[in-house]
Design a protein around this motif. Structure first.
Motif, PDB file in Angstrom:
ATOM      1  N   ARG A 173       6.685   3.953   1.250  1.00 31.75           N
ATOM      2  CA  ARG A 173       5.978   2.872   2.177  1.00 31.75           C
ATOM      3  C   ARG A 173       4.731   2.620   1.514  1.00 31.75           C
ATOM      4  NH1 ARG A 173       7.109   3.389   8.296  1.00 31.75           N
ATOM      5  NH2 ARG A 173       9.286   2.647   8.241  1.00 31.75           N
ATOM      6  N   SER A 174       3.864   3.733   1.299  1.00 33.33           N
ATOM      7  CA  SER A 174       2.694   3.241   0.946  1.00 33.33           C
ATOM      8  C   SER A 174       2.547   2.664  -0.343  1.00 33.33           C
ATOM      9  CB  SER A 174       1.694   4.726   0.804  1.00 33.33           C
ATOM     10  OG  SER A 174       2.283   5.635  -0.003  1.00 33.33           O
ATOM     11  N   MET A 175       3.609   2.829  -1.258  1.00 35.40           N
ATOM     12  CA  MET A 175       3.652   2.200  -2.570  1.00 35.40           C
ATOM     13  C   MET A 175       3.489   0.630  -2.135  1.00 35.40           C
ATOM     14  SD  MET A 175       4.798   4.467  -5.722  1.00 35.40           S
ATOM     15  CE  MET A 175       5.976   5.495  -4.698  1.00 35.40           C
ATOM     16  N   MET A 176       4.774   0.495  -1.396  1.00 35.08           N
ATOM     17  CA  MET A 176       5.192  -0.904  -0.852  1.00 35.08           C
ATOM     18  C   MET A 176       3.743  -1.577  -0.227  1.00 35.08           C
ATOM     19  SD  MET A 176       8.895  -0.480   0.614  1.00 35.08           S
ATOM     20  CE  MET A 176       8.718  -1.896   1.778  1.00 35.08           C
ATOM     21  N   ALA A 177       3.139  -0.912   0.330  1.00 37.15           N
ATOM     22  CA  ALA A 177       2.018  -1.524   1.086  1.00 37.15           C
ATOM     23  C   ALA A 177       0.925  -1.759   0.179  1.00 37.15           C
ATOM     24  CB  ALA A 177       1.490  -0.818   2.053  1.00 37.15           C
ATOM     25  N   ALA A 178       0.790  -0.776  -0.998  1.00 36.69           N
ATOM     26  CA  ALA A 178      -0.322  -1.187  -1.892  1.00 36.69           C
ATOM     27  C   ALA A 178       0.104  -2.476  -2.753  1.00 36.69           C
ATOM     28  CB  ALA A 178      -0.210   0.264  -2.918  1.00 36.69           C
ATOM     29  N   ARG A 179       1.259  -2.706  -2.708  1.00 38.73           N
ATOM     30  CA  ARG A 179       1.793  -4.179  -3.874  1.00 38.73           C
ATOM     31  C   ARG A 179       1.578  -5.272  -2.655  1.00 38.73           C
ATOM     32  NH1 ARG A 179       7.250  -2.661  -4.978  1.00 38.73           N
ATOM     33  NH2 ARG A 179       7.008  -0.449  -5.250  1.00 38.73           N
ATOM     34  N   ASN A 180       1.692  -5.045  -1.479  1.00 34.59           N
ATOM     35  CA  ASN A 180       1.386  -6.320  -0.676  1.00 34.59           C
ATOM     36  C   ASN A 180       0.869  -5.536   0.667  1.00 34.59           C
ATOM     37  OD1 ASN A 180       1.887  -8.752   0.646  1.00 34.59           O
ATOM     38  ND2 ASN A 180       4.361  -8.408   0.695  1.00 34.59           N
TER      39      ASN A 180
ATOM     40  N   MET B 216      -0.733  -7.302   2.742  1.00 35.59           N
ATOM     41  CA  MET B 216      -0.726  -8.119   3.938  1.00 35.59           C
ATOM     42  C   MET B 216       0.414  -8.015   4.928  1.00 35.59           C
ATOM     43  SD  MET B 216      -3.241 -10.016   4.202  1.00 35.59           S
ATOM     44  CE  MET B 216      -4.679  -8.909   3.178  1.00 35.59           C
ATOM     45  N   ALA B 217       1.495  -7.683   4.221  1.00 30.72           N
ATOM     46  CA  ALA B 217       2.665  -7.423   4.867  1.00 30.72           C
ATOM     47  C   ALA B 217       2.766  -6.261   5.766  1.00 30.72           C
ATOM     48  CB  ALA B 217       3.969  -7.441   3.775  1.00 30.72           C
ATOM     49  N   MET B 218       2.409  -5.152   5.268  1.00 31.96           N
ATOM     50  CA  MET B 218       2.591  -3.810   6.030  1.00 31.96           C
ATOM     51  C   MET B 218       1.301  -2.989   6.132  1.00 31.96           C
ATOM     52  SD  MET B 218       5.403  -1.895   4.066  1.00 31.96           S
ATOM     53  CE  MET B 218       5.587  -0.792   5.431  1.00 31.96           C
ATOM     54  N   GLN B 219       0.974  -2.251   7.179  1.00 30.28           N
ATOM     55  CA  GLN B 219      -0.038  -1.299   7.201  1.00 30.28           C
ATOM     56  C   GLN B 219       0.810   0.163   7.013  1.00 30.28           C
ATOM     57  OE1 GLN B 219      -2.201  -2.528  10.435  1.00 30.28           O
ATOM     58  NE2 GLN B 219      -3.630  -3.239   9.188  1.00 30.28           N
ATOM     59  N   VAL B 220       0.001   1.056   6.655  1.00 27.69           N
ATOM     60  CA  VAL B 220       0.253   2.402   6.674  1.00 27.69           C
ATOM     61  C   VAL B 220      -0.527   3.214   7.679  1.00 27.69           C
ATOM     62  CG1 VAL B 220       1.785   2.475   4.595  1.00 27.69           C
ATOM     63  CG2 VAL B 220      -0.712   2.967   4.635  1.00 27.69           C
ATOM     64  N   ASP B 221       0.045   4.048   8.509  1.00 34.83           N
ATOM     65  CA  ASP B 221      -0.830   5.075   9.390  1.00 34.83           C
ATOM     66  C   ASP B 221      -0.192   6.273   9.338  1.00 34.83           C
ATOM     67  OD1 ASP B 221      -2.562   5.710  11.388  1.00 34.83           O
ATOM     68  OD2 ASP B 221      -0.954   5.536  12.696  1.00 34.83           O
ATOM     69  N   LEU B 222      -0.939   7.532   8.903  1.00 42.55           N
ATOM     70  CA  LEU B 222      -0.509   8.407   8.779  1.00 42.55           C
ATOM     71  C   LEU B 222       0.009   9.272  10.243  1.00 42.55           C
ATOM     72  CD1 LEU B 222      -0.688  10.286   6.189  1.00 42.55           C
ATOM     73  CD2 LEU B 222      -2.667  11.227   6.949  1.00 42.55           C
ATOM     74  N   GLN B 223      -0.524   9.022  11.246  1.00 47.34           N
ATOM     75  CA  GLN B 223      -0.334   9.424  12.365  1.00 47.34           C
ATOM     76  C   GLN B 223       1.263   9.256  12.923  1.00 47.34           C
ATOM     77  OE1 GLN B 223      -1.834  12.195  14.008  1.00 47.34           O
ATOM     78  NE2 GLN B 223      -0.075  12.090  15.694  1.00 47.34           N
ATOM     79  N   THR B 224       1.295   7.711  12.942  1.00 44.64           N
ATOM     80  CA  THR B 224       2.507   7.077  13.566  1.00 44.64           C
ATOM     81  C   THR B 224       3.702   7.146  12.526  1.00 44.64           C
ATOM     82  OG1 THR B 224       1.577   4.879  12.951  1.00 44.64           O
ATOM     83  CG2 THR B 224       1.326   5.514  15.228  1.00 44.64           C
ATOM     84  N   MET B 225       3.321   7.210  11.135  1.00 48.15           N
ATOM     85  CA  MET B 225       4.538   7.107  10.307  1.00 48.15           C
ATOM     86  C   MET B 225       4.876   8.400   9.751  1.00 48.15           C
ATOM     87  SD  MET B 225       3.339   3.582   8.480  1.00 48.15           S
ATOM     88  CE  MET B 225       4.917   2.625   8.252  1.00 48.15           C
ATOM     89  N   LEU B 226       4.041   9.303   9.833  1.00 44.05           N
ATOM     90  CA  LEU B 226       4.378  10.528   9.162  1.00 44.05           C
ATOM     91  C   LEU B 226       4.165  11.877  10.229  1.00 44.05           C
ATOM     92  CD1 LEU B 226       5.218  12.636   6.692  1.00 44.05           C
ATOM     93  CD2 LEU B 226       2.547  12.645   6.074  1.00 44.05           C
ATOM     94  N   ILE B 227       2.836  12.107  10.652  1.00 47.24           N
ATOM     95  CA  ILE B 227       2.670  13.181  11.522  1.00 47.24           C
ATOM     96  C   ILE B 227       3.638  13.189  12.980  1.00 47.24           C
ATOM     97  CG2 ILE B 227       0.901  14.478  12.794  1.00 47.24           C
ATOM     98  CD1 ILE B 227      -1.214  13.614  10.676  1.00 47.24           C
ATOM     99  N   GLY B 228       3.467  12.061  13.417  1.00 43.73           N
ATOM    100  CA  GLY B 228       4.410  11.961  14.634  1.00 43.73           C
ATOM    101  C   GLY B 228       5.664  11.991  14.416  1.00 43.73           C
TER     102      GLY B 228
END
Lengths: 255, 318
Positions: A46-53, A55-67
């Protein structure tokens, strides 16, 4: 108080002398480790996708990994908690050691609380031991510590709720297997209860949703502290522990 | 020290204890007898506060079990019949736990554990797992946990069951040594043991008080001699009664398989020489002496009479 401590320590010791406990411990570590690996892999993608684009998505460590990792732990604990608690009162009732224990100046409340605190400690230890992966994140990146700790608070609170249900089931029977098999469906029911809000009438749905352990865990899991959630877990646990004490007394009265 | 008044306990339709009243004085060793299912264990469980009575009161050291159970429990050392112990613990560790559970500090608990281990002779087994102990040693651990914190009241349910004769004598003399400074309630089926250890006996049957006997006064009278011989019954009776030293003579059912034999219970007081004279008299009269022995002990006799007469009454009622 001394008696409570004595019961607590004896019970804690009993876990570490039981081979089943070590099996559960290892299984929990392995499965949690596997989930952690999956979530890290998914997060990388996901973070690689977000790096390419960006605007389309944000990454958040707490809600996407730790949680999600912690939510998986909680789900696993729902299966493990009944196995941890099944022995607590059922065994003592069956072997008769409860009768001897209660001939000392010890109240039923002390017995139940001592045992609850012991199994909660064991639970905390299992969570702690499986946290090496999440700890590793501090070396790799910058997770938000207060949010992460809130997640742990959620894990501890939902654990207390699970264990209190298991303790009540153990007070109801002399058979450990019956205690465990009675605990599973209750825990699962309280976990999924909130899903009914999709189909139920709004009022009923709201009630079911606010009785569900998952609903109250979710916000804590994302790093949000809401007193309503804290109150839910405290009351939930207190209710089941209180019932366990009453059941323990009442069962003897009419043996 | 223990005062039970009008105690009733129902389990569903079954009346386990029915209007039971008795008292145990301070420093007294009381034998608590009754056939299986008479309500002994139920009474004991009410005294330790395991469950409450339906009616009546039970006081231990002046405290009511219903109102002040924690104070009552603090005064009681209890050994349940099945000796339930934590098999995964070691002896010393377990007794330390018991001390802590009874409210002692860690240091006191350690001292107490050492003291009771000494008192019941568990020294060499201190480090052993309870689950690996033999029945006799388990029994001693059970007794040891009752003695922890030196409670003024001891309630022992079958304390010598499963012990070898040597151990029985040891435990008995240990219990006997409590006389005068501890109140002991000893439940047992072994009547000679009760006779040897107890000051007084309470017999219950069907949850009711069936008899109360003070062994300190009753024991002196003795149970007499049992004599079985083959010969003419009337002549033998006269012959036996004429022997010097013989008090009263009662006829006895001859043992099965020896229908032609005649039996007597003879009261002869403390005079031991009377046995020789009896044997000689029977043989010199040309009869065969088959048996000459002390009759069944007094308590055994009494127990069977009490239980038997109730059973007979039940049969008639039914």
């Amino acid at each position: 108080m001394k008696a409570l401590k004595a019961i607590y320590l004896r019970e804690l010791r009993a876990y570490f002398l039981s081979p089943i406990f070590y099996v559960i411990l290892v299984v929990f570590q392995v499965v949690t480790g596997f989930f952690y690996f999956l979530h890290v892999a998914g997060y990388m993608e996901r973070s690689m996708m977000a790096a390419r684009n960006p605007m389309a998505m944000q990454v958040d460590l707490q809600t996407m990994l730790i949680g999600p990792v912690m939510l998986n732990m909680a789900f696993l604990m729902m299966i493990i908690a009944p196995i941890l608690t099944m022995r607590l009162l059922a065994e003592e009732k069956k072997s008769g050691t409860l009768e001897l224990l209660l001939s000392y100046p010890v109240s039923d409340t002390m017995v139940v609380l001592g045992k609850f605190l012991a199994v909660w400690t064991v639970y905390a230890l299992m969570i702690l031991l499986s946290s090496s992966g999440l700890g590793l994140l501090f070396w790799l990146t910058e997770p938000h510590l207060p949010a992460m700790l809130t997640g742990y608070l959620g894990l501890m609170l939902v654990g207390a709720a699970f264990l209190s249900v298991g303790l009540l089931a153990s007070a109801l029977t002399e058979n450990q297997i019956v205690a465990a098999t009675n605990t599973f469906p209750v825990l699962i029911l309280f976990w999924v209860m909130g899903f009914a809000s999709f189909v139920a009438p709004p009022a009923t749905g709201k009630v079911l949703e606010s009785l569900s352990t998952l609903t109250h865990l979710e916000k804590l899991n994302q790093g949000l502290i809401d007193t309503a959630d804290l109150a839910f877990f405290v009351l939930f646990t207190a209710f089941f522990l209180f019932t366990a004490i009453r059941v323990l007394e009442a069962k003897r009265w009419k043996v | 020290m223990i005062e039970v008044k009008g105690l009733c306990k129902r389990f569903g339709a079954n009346l386990a204890v029915d209007e039971l009243s008795f008292t145990v004085q301070r420093g007294e060793i009381l034998g608590f007898l009754g056939p299986n299912g008479a309500g002994k264990t139920t009474t004991i469980r009410i005294l330790t506060g395991f469950f409450p009575p339906n009616e009546g009161t039970a006081l231990v050291g002046g405290r009511d079990v219903l109102e002040d159970i924690m104070a009552v429990r603090a005064m009681i050392g209890y050994l349940p019949e099945s000796v339930p112990l934590y098999s995964e613990m070691r002896v010393g560790e377990y007794l330390h736990f018991v001390g802590r559970a009874k409210g002692l500090s860690s240091k006191q608990a350690k001292q107490e554990a050492g003291r009771v281990i000494e008192a019941v002779g568990l020294g060499p087994r201190t480090g052993q797992l309870i689950g690996q102990l033999s029945k006799g040693y388990r029994q001693r651990v059970g007794l040891a946990q009752a003695l922890v914190s030196d409670p003024p009241v001891l309630i022992l349910d079958e304390p010598t069951i499963g012990l070898d004769p040597g151990q029985i004598v040891e435990i008995r003399s240990l219990v006997r040594s409590f006389a005068g400074h501890k109140t002991v309630m000893l439940s047992s089926h072994i009547l000679p043991e009760v006779e040897a250890t107890c000051d007084r006996v309470v017999i219950i049957n069907h949850g009711r008080l069936a008899a109360e006997v003070d062994l300190r006064t009753e024991a002196q009278s003795g149970a007499g001699l049992r004599l079985v011989a083959r010969g003419p019954a009337e002549e033998l009776g006269r012959l036996v009664a004429a022997v010097p030293g013989v008090g009263s003579v009662e006829p006895l059912q001859p043992p099965p398989g020896e229908a032609d034999a005649v039996g007597f219970i003879i009261q002869a007081g403390e005079d031991q020489a009377v046995r020789g004279r009896l044997a000689k008299a029977v043989v010199e009269a040309g009869c065969e002496l088959l048996e000459l022995a002390p009759a069944a002990t007094h308590l055994e006799d009494l127990f069977l009479r009490v239980i038997g007469s109730e059973a007979a009454a039940d049969k008639e009622a039914a």
